[in-house]
Design a protein around this motif. Structure first.
Motif, PDB file in Angstrom:
ATOM      1  N   GLU A  83      10.122   6.729   5.256  1.00  0.00           N
ATOM      2  CA  GLU A  83      10.478   7.488   6.456  1.00  0.00           C
ATOM      3  C   GLU A  83      11.511   6.720   7.288  1.00  0.00           C
ATOM      4  O   GLU A  83      12.513   7.287   7.721  1.00  0.00           O
ATOM      5  N   ALA A  84      11.298   5.429   7.484  1.00  0.00           N
ATOM      6  CA  ALA A  84      12.221   4.604   8.272  1.00  0.00           C
ATOM      7  C   ALA A  84      13.600   4.512   7.610  1.00  0.00           C
ATOM      8  O   ALA A  84      14.616   4.398   8.309  1.00  0.00           O
ATOM      9  N   ALA A 141      13.718  10.656   1.091  1.00  0.00           N
ATOM     10  CA  ALA A 141      12.827  11.802   0.883  1.00  0.00           C
ATOM     11  C   ALA A 141      11.407  11.293   0.630  1.00  0.00           C
ATOM     12  O   ALA A 141      11.224  10.268  -0.027  1.00  0.00           O
ATOM     13  N   PRO A 142      10.427  12.009   1.130  1.00  0.00           N
ATOM     14  CA  PRO A 142       9.046  11.603   0.856  1.00  0.00           C
ATOM     15  C   PRO A 142       8.727  11.807  -0.629  1.00  0.00           C
ATOM     16  O   PRO A 142       9.399  12.588  -1.316  1.00  0.00           O
ATOM     17  N   PRO A 143       7.710  11.116  -1.130  1.00  0.00           N
ATOM     18  CA  PRO A 143       7.325  11.318  -2.534  1.00  0.00           C
ATOM     19  C   PRO A 143       6.961  12.786  -2.799  1.00  0.00           C
ATOM     20  O   PRO A 143       6.475  13.487  -1.911  1.00  0.00           O
ATOM     21  N   ARG A 144       7.198  13.242  -4.006  1.00  0.00           N
ATOM     22  CA  ARG A 144       6.899  14.636  -4.373  1.00  0.00           C
ATOM     23  C   ARG A 144       5.397  14.892  -4.430  1.00  0.00           C
ATOM     24  O   ARG A 144       4.950  16.021  -4.306  1.00  0.00           O
ATOM     25  N   VAL A 145       4.618  13.837  -4.675  1.00  0.00           N
ATOM     26  CA  VAL A 145       3.157  13.934  -4.698  1.00  0.00           C
ATOM     27  C   VAL A 145       2.644  13.130  -3.511  1.00  0.00           C
ATOM     28  O   VAL A 145       3.054  11.988  -3.304  1.00  0.00           O
ATOM     29  N   ARG A 146       1.757  13.731  -2.760  1.00  0.00           N
ATOM     30  CA  ARG A 146       1.237  13.073  -1.559  1.00  0.00           C
ATOM     31  C   ARG A 146       0.541  11.761  -1.909  1.00  0.00           C
ATOM     32  O   ARG A 146      -0.393  11.751  -2.719  1.00  0.00           O
ATOM     33  N   SER A 205       0.822  -1.219   0.000  1.00  0.00           N
ATOM     34  CA  SER A 205       0.000   0.000   0.000  1.00  0.00           C
ATOM     35  C   SER A 205       0.852   1.264   0.000  1.00  0.00           C
ATOM     36  O   SER A 205       2.034   1.253   0.362  1.00  0.00           O
ATOM     37  N   SER A 206       0.227   2.368  -0.342  1.00  0.00           N
ATOM     38  CA  SER A 206       0.877   3.679  -0.274  1.00  0.00           C
ATOM     39  C   SER A 206       1.253   4.009   1.158  1.00  0.00           C
ATOM     40  O   SER A 206       2.310   4.594   1.419  1.00  0.00           O
ATOM     41  N   GLU A 207       0.397   3.631   2.094  1.00  0.00           N
ATOM     42  CA  GLU A 207       0.682   3.867   3.511  1.00  0.00           C
ATOM     43  C   GLU A 207       1.942   3.118   3.939  1.00  0.00           C
ATOM     44  O   GLU A 207       2.797   3.664   4.640  1.00  0.00           O
ATOM     45  N   GLN A 208       2.071   1.869   3.492  1.00  0.00           N
ATOM     46  CA  GLN A 208       3.284   1.112   3.797  1.00  0.00           C
ATOM     47  C   GLN A 208       4.503   1.795   3.200  1.00  0.00           C
ATOM     48  O   GLN A 208       5.533   1.933   3.868  1.00  0.00           O
ATOM     49  N   LEU A 209       4.396   2.226   1.951  1.00  0.00           N
ATOM     50  CA  LEU A 209       5.527   2.881   1.288  1.00  0.00           C
ATOM     51  C   LEU A 209       5.960   4.123   2.056  1.00  0.00           C
ATOM     52  O   LEU A 209       7.155   4.335   2.279  1.00  0.00           O
ATOM     53  N   GLU A 210       5.012   4.937   2.473  1.00  0.00           N
ATOM     54  CA  GLU A 210       5.350   6.145   3.251  1.00  0.00           C
ATOM     55  C   GLU A 210       6.121   5.771   4.516  1.00  0.00           C
ATOM     56  O   GLU A 210       7.127   6.412   4.844  1.00  0.00           O
ATOM     57  N   THR A 211       5.648   4.762   5.211  1.00  0.00           N
ATOM     58  CA  THR A 211       6.298   4.315   6.448  1.00  0.00           C
ATOM     59  C   THR A 211       7.710   3.820   6.156  1.00  0.00           C
ATOM     60  O   THR A 211       8.658   4.151   6.875  1.00  0.00           O
ATOM     61  N   TRP A 212       7.856   3.016   5.097  1.00  0.00           N
ATOM     62  CA  TRP A 212       9.170   2.483   4.740  1.00  0.00           C
ATOM     63  C   TRP A 212      10.144   3.603   4.395  1.00  0.00           C
ATOM     64  O   TRP A 212      11.287   3.598   4.840  1.00  0.00           O
TER      65      TRP A 212
END
Length: 158
Positions: free
Chosen positions: A114-115, A119-124, A105-112
């Protein structure tokens, strides 16, 4: 519910994501399957060349618009290693593709990310259904999500 057939297609998506990583790109892969179960087209990320729109899900949507009538698009399933970004979700919705099944999921990717200190993705990142409210979506698939996670660790450990 993710079926045995879904899992087989998702495994191919993870293989494509690994091919992308080995080619120097970000690890994402996708497969478009007809309503009759035929693999129609597959692709992986091609963003390393500088065009951040070269996502496989976007490619599949464009391919479907050019090659399938609307009723066949609606019966097709998009399998992907990672949940669609907002751009790809919108393309999916505009083209009228059917079901989406993803490994991570996108939520998993964000968490990964960050850990990993990336850099976070350029598009939310947003859930697909925030973009296409009536989309039929299945995922993540835990075991395959862990394989996708390992690909992102490889990408960001270099």
């Amino acid at each position: 519910m993710i079926t045995t057939t879904d899992r087989q297609h998702l495994e191919r998506c993870v293989e494509l994501a690994e091919e992308a990583l080995e080619a120097g790109d970000e690890p994402f892969g996708s497969v478009l399957v007809s309503g009759d179960g035929e693999v129609l087209v597959e692709d992986h990320n091609h963003v390393a060349g500088g065009d951040a729109t070269q996502h496989p899900e976007f490619f599949l949507a464009r391919w479907a618009a050019e090659n399938l009538p609307p009723e066949e698009r609606a019966r097709a399933t998009v399998y992907t290693s990672g949940e669609h970004c907002p751009m790809c979700a919108a393309a999916h919705g505009w083209v009228g593709l059917g079901r989406i099944v993803y490994a991570s999921s996108s939520e998993q990717l964000e968490t990964w990310l960050e850990a990993l200190g990336a850099a976070p993705p350029r598009v939310r990142p947003l859930p697909i259904q925030a973009i296409v409210p009536d989309a039929q979506v299945e995922g993540p698939e835990p075991e395959l999500a862990e394989r996708v996670h390992s690909l992102h660790r490889r990408l960001h450990d270099t």
